[in-house]
Design a protein around this motif. Structure first.
Motif, short mmCIF file in Angstrom:
data_model
loop_
_atom_site.label_atom_id
_atom_site.label_comp_id
_atom_site.label_asym_id
_atom_site.label_seq_id
_atom_site.Cartn_x
_atom_site.Cartn_y
_atom_site.Cartn_z
N GLU A 29 0.85 -1.20 0.00
CA GLU A 29 0.00 0.00 0.00
C GLU A 29 0.88 1.25 0.00
N PRO A 30 0.35 2.37 -0.46
CA PRO A 30 1.14 3.61 -0.43
C PRO A 30 1.52 3.99 1.01
N GLN A 35 4.38 8.55 7.64
CA GLN A 35 5.66 8.12 7.07
C GLN A 35 6.21 9.20 6.14
N ALA A 36 5.36 9.76 5.30
CA ALA A 36 5.79 10.78 4.35
C ALA A 36 6.34 12.01 5.07
N THR A 55 6.03 2.62 -1.24
CA THR A 55 5.05 1.81 -0.52
C THR A 55 5.34 1.91 0.97
N LYS A 56 4.45 1.37 1.78
CA LYS A 56 4.69 1.37 3.23
C LYS A 56 5.99 0.66 3.57
N ALA A 57 6.23 -0.49 2.93
CA ALA A 57 7.46 -1.25 3.21
C ALA A 57 8.70 -0.48 2.78
#
Length: 73
Positions: A29-30, A35-36, A55-57
């Motif tokens: 997922e984005p 996180q951003a 992505t999240k990962a």
């Protein structure tokens, strides 16, 4: 009605405390807004570019890398 689960942190196996990002159910997922935002802060401190479409990962791995570089890790 069923009773809520009452799992203490000590009931969990220590090996599952932190999964590798590739093993997350939501890994593809984005990245999240949090996180951003944190990546932007770390990237500015490290004077490093960060892609906006991670992505999240991928974001998690990049956060780890930049934390090491900036001494925040």
């Amino acid at each position: 009605m069923s009773e809520p689960l009452n799992i203490k942190q000590t009931d969990r196996p220590p090996g599952n405390a932190r999964k590798h990002p590739e093993n997350w159910v939501t890994a593809d997922e984005p990245m999240t807004g949090a996180q951003a935002s944190y990546l932007q802060t770390l990237a500015e401190e490290a004077d490093e570019p960060v892609a906006a479409d991670l992505t999240k990962a991928e974001a998690s791995k990049r956060i780890d890398e930049l934390q090491e570089k900036t001494g925040r890790g």
